[in-house]
Design a protein around this motif. Sequence first.
Motif, mmCIF file in Angstrom:
data_model
loop_
_atom_site.group_PDB
_atom_site.id
_atom_site.type_symbol
_atom_site.label_atom_id
_atom_site.label_comp_id
_atom_site.label_asym_id
_atom_site.label_seq_id
_atom_site.Cartn_x
_atom_site.Cartn_y
_atom_site.Cartn_z
ATOM 1 N N TRP A 45 0.819 -1.055 -0.049
ATOM 2 C CA TRP A 45 0.098 0.083 -0.038
ATOM 3 C C TRP A 45 0.990 1.326 0.040
ATOM 4 C CZ3 TRP A 45 -5.035 0.160 -1.095
ATOM 5 C CH2 TRP A 45 -5.691 -1.093 -1.208
ATOM 6 N N PHE A 46 2.184 1.129 0.508
ATOM 7 C CA PHE A 46 2.851 2.148 0.594
ATOM 8 C C PHE A 46 3.194 2.885 -1.047
ATOM 9 C CE2 PHE A 46 4.793 0.374 4.400
ATOM 10 C CZ PHE A 46 4.396 1.510 5.032
ATOM 11 N N GLN A 47 3.141 1.934 -1.996
ATOM 12 C CA GLN A 47 3.239 2.460 -3.590
ATOM 13 C C GLN A 47 1.981 3.270 -4.110
ATOM 14 O OE1 GLN A 47 5.030 -0.139 -2.528
ATOM 15 N NE2 GLN A 47 6.630 -0.003 -3.649
ATOM 16 N N THR A 48 0.898 3.250 -3.197
ATOM 17 C CA THR A 48 -0.317 4.028 -3.564
ATOM 18 C C THR A 48 -0.282 5.450 -3.255
ATOM 19 O OG1 THR A 48 -1.634 3.518 -1.539
ATOM 20 C CG2 THR A 48 -1.580 1.735 -3.334
ATOM 21 N N LEU A 49 0.792 5.924 -2.533
ATOM 22 C CA LEU A 49 0.753 7.218 -1.958
ATOM 23 C C LEU A 49 0.800 8.309 -3.221
ATOM 24 C CD1 LEU A 49 3.082 6.696 1.193
ATOM 25 C CD2 LEU A 49 0.586 7.559 1.109
ATOM 26 N N GLY A 50 1.663 7.613 -4.025
ATOM 27 C CA GLY A 50 1.785 8.845 -5.369
ATOM 28 C C GLY A 50 0.578 8.947 -5.913
ATOM 29 N N ALA A 51 -0.267 7.810 -6.149
ATOM 30 C CA ALA A 51 -1.741 8.050 -6.971
ATOM 31 C C ALA A 51 -2.682 8.797 -5.940
ATOM 32 C CB ALA A 51 -2.136 6.512 -7.266
ATOM 33 N N ALA A 52 -2.544 8.634 -4.471
ATOM 34 C CA ALA A 52 -3.228 9.408 -3.727
ATOM 35 C C ALA A 52 -2.852 10.823 -3.906
ATOM 36 C CB ALA A 52 -3.199 8.868 -2.422
ATOM 37 N N THR A 53 -1.721 11.174 -4.124
ATOM 38 C CA THR A 53 -1.285 12.287 -4.062
ATOM 39 C C THR A 53 -1.769 13.060 -5.483
ATOM 40 O OG1 THR A 53 0.754 11.967 -3.106
ATOM 41 C CG2 THR A 53 0.494 14.211 -4.132
ATOM 42 N N LEU A 54 -1.801 12.592 -6.514
ATOM 43 C CA LEU A 54 -2.405 12.831 -7.803
ATOM 44 C C LEU A 54 -3.997 13.038 -7.691
ATOM 45 C CD1 LEU A 54 -2.218 13.483 -10.693
ATOM 46 C CD2 LEU A 54 -2.450 10.932 -11.194
ATOM 47 N N THR A 55 -4.632 12.277 -6.950
ATOM 48 C CA THR A 55 -6.012 12.264 -6.831
ATOM 49 C C THR A 55 -6.503 13.644 -6.036
ATOM 50 O OG1 THR A 55 -6.345 9.737 -6.804
ATOM 51 C CG2 THR A 55 -8.111 11.127 -5.708
ATOM 52 N N ALA A 56 -5.601 13.986 -4.793
ATOM 53 C CA ALA A 56 -5.905 15.038 -4.141
ATOM 54 C C ALA A 56 -5.594 16.377 -5.052
ATOM 55 C CB ALA A 56 -4.799 15.080 -2.937
ATOM 56 N N PHE A 57 -4.678 16.219 -5.968
ATOM 57 C CA PHE A 57 -4.179 17.581 -6.779
ATOM 58 C C PHE A 57 -5.445 17.710 -7.876
ATOM 59 C CE2 PHE A 57 -2.926 19.004 -11.118
ATOM 60 C CZ PHE A 57 -2.460 20.293 -10.694
ATOM 61 N N LEU A 58 -5.929 16.661 -8.434
ATOM 62 C CA LEU A 58 -7.204 16.701 -9.302
ATOM 63 C C LEU A 58 -8.602 17.110 -8.421
ATOM 64 C CD1 LEU A 58 -6.778 13.316 -11.034
ATOM 65 C CD2 LEU A 58 -6.291 15.483 -11.774
ATOM 66 N N VAL A 59 -8.470 16.863 -7.273
ATOM 67 C CA VAL A 59 -9.777 17.170 -6.239
ATOM 68 C C VAL A 59 -9.498 18.864 -6.012
ATOM 69 C CG1 VAL A 59 -10.918 17.351 -4.225
ATOM 70 C CG2 VAL A 59 -10.169 15.434 -5.279
ATOM 71 N N GLN A 60 -8.265 19.265 -5.936
ATOM 72 C CA GLN A 60 -8.100 20.559 -5.735
ATOM 73 C C GLN A 60 -8.435 21.434 -7.165
ATOM 74 O OE1 GLN A 60 -8.090 20.560 -2.466
ATOM 75 N NE2 GLN A 60 -6.746 22.390 -2.581
ATOM 76 N N GLY A 77 8.639 10.962 1.494
ATOM 77 C CA GLY A 77 9.333 10.102 2.582
ATOM 78 C C GLY A 77 9.417 8.357 2.177
ATOM 79 N N ARG A 78 8.327 7.943 1.491
ATOM 80 C CA ARG A 78 8.313 6.577 1.095
ATOM 81 C C ARG A 78 9.080 6.373 0.222
ATOM 82 N NH1 ARG A 78 8.186 3.755 -3.344
ATOM 83 N NH2 ARG A 78 6.562 4.997 -4.336
ATOM 84 N N VAL A 79 9.416 7.111 -1.171
ATOM 85 C CA VAL A 79 10.517 7.269 -1.998
ATOM 86 C C VAL A 79 11.925 7.419 -1.486
ATOM 87 C CG1 VAL A 79 11.658 8.315 -4.082
ATOM 88 C CG2 VAL A 79 9.094 8.241 -3.791
ATOM 89 N N PHE A 80 12.082 8.122 -0.481
ATOM 90 C CA PHE A 80 13.448 8.213 0.170
ATOM 91 C C PHE A 80 13.817 7.063 0.923
ATOM 92 C CE2 PHE A 80 16.281 9.474 3.757
ATOM 93 C CZ PHE A 80 17.443 9.877 3.087
#
Length: 246
Positions: free
Chosen positions: A42-57, A112-115
């Motif tokens: 599930w850590f790999q879904t953080l990028g998609a979650a960030t993209l979704t948050a940007f689209l909502v914004q 942080g996950r990427v690092f």
Amino acid sequence: MANQRSKYEHLMYPVDWLEERSGLVGGMKYFLFRKVPGDVNWFQTLGAATLTAFLVQATTGVMLAMYYKPDAKSAYPSIEHITNDLFAGWLVRGMHRWGASVFIILMFMHMGRVFLFGAYKYPRELTWIVGVILVALGLAEGFTGYLLPWDQTAYWATTVGININGTAPFLGPFIAQFLQGGEFINTDTLSRFYAIHMLLLPAMIAGLIGLHLYLVIRLGVTSPPWSKEAAGSGDPEQGADGETHG
């Protein structure tokens, strides 16, 4: 059977027409159906979650821009009108306001996950650099949006932020004057922040997100540190063919 095949061909005609002239369908298939490491989580879904948050914004920002008035006399009343008078206006404004914090938090969690997973190592250094720039632009987006309500909290918080920027060596005073549109915060400051918040920064973020996604697709997804292969040791040639390795 032949009748069903004919119906299917008629239904698929628009898709085939688009694919023949653009190749978009094949590109979407390549984007959606890719090989990924079997031990991702599930850590790999953080990028998609960030993209979704940007689209909502972006979506809620466009909706708010239809009623917001970026001038000193009308800014705060227009926000009150959005919140109190428009259908679901309070919901859209709340999603945009709190979604901004969610967007920033998700960006830092993804970073942080990427690092921690070592996904910034060869051959993904450029992906990491683009991500760091996206974080900076996301923070700038939040800073410029904070002034738009044009209330006391927004005014003084922006004053503090501009003064901090003004202390930077050499370019500090120029940056502060550019952001303010003069020697102090005024109506021009509000218009300038609105233009940067609505036009400049979203365009830059959208472009860099496209580049970021391209690099992720080309180089593949990084395996977790506990994978049999070392994190960040992916082969760029294999990544271009759809294979993904640590």
